[in-house]
Write a protein that holds these residues in place. Structure first.
Motif, PDB file in Angstrom:
ATOM      1  N   THR A  75       0.882  -1.164   0.000  1.00 34.20           N
ATOM      2  CA  THR A  75       0.000   0.000   0.000  1.00 34.20           C
ATOM      3  C   THR A  75       0.919   1.213   0.000  1.00 34.20           C
ATOM      4  O   THR A  75       1.756   1.363   0.880  1.00 34.20           O
ATOM      5  N   LYS A  97      -6.899   2.647  -3.971  1.00 36.53           N
ATOM      6  CA  LYS A  97      -7.627   2.317  -2.751  1.00 36.53           C
ATOM      7  C   LYS A  97      -8.372   3.551  -2.245  1.00 36.53           C
ATOM      8  O   LYS A  97      -9.442   3.449  -1.668  1.00 36.53           O
ATOM      9  N   VAL A 130      -2.558   0.256  -4.301  1.00 36.97           N
ATOM     10  CA  VAL A 130      -2.191  -1.069  -3.816  1.00 36.97           C
ATOM     11  C   VAL A 130      -1.725  -1.891  -5.011  1.00 36.97           C
ATOM     12  O   VAL A 130      -2.319  -1.826  -6.089  1.00 36.97           O
TER      13      VAL A 130
END
Length: 97
Positions: free
Chosen positions: A11, A69, A80
């Protein structure tokens, strides 16, 4: 920290700067994002497409594996993508600086 690794996924929190002379990684932006200059303007999703293309090329990940995201319509974005050795090497290099 501008990235988090969980369940073999990365992330990445990004501060996007569109309409730059070239796409490139810059410095940390605050404590929880990395600034990335994007060559494309922020018009009709062009900067997001260029960002995905830049990340895919930089980390050798298929463009389809890079997902937004959060922040798709904001300057602060969270993406991500799958963890790989290219990203691990980039992080190691980034920490040396």
């Amino acid at each position: 920290m501008f990235y988090k690794i969980e369940d073999e996924m990365v992330t990445l929190r990004i501060k996007a700067q569109p309409s730059a002379s070239k796409s490139e990684f810059c410095e940390a932006y605050g404590e929880d994002a990395i600034k990335i200059r994007i060559k494309a303007p922020a018009v009709e999703g062009a900067a997001n497409k260029e960002l995905v293309k830049f990340l895919a090329k930089s980390f050798k990940v298929p463009k389809g594996d890079i997902l937004f995201k959060a922040g798709e319509h904001s300057k602060i974005k969270t993406v991500v993508f799958p963890l790989n050795d290219t990203f691990k090497a980039w992080i190691a290099k980034t920490k040396e600086i």
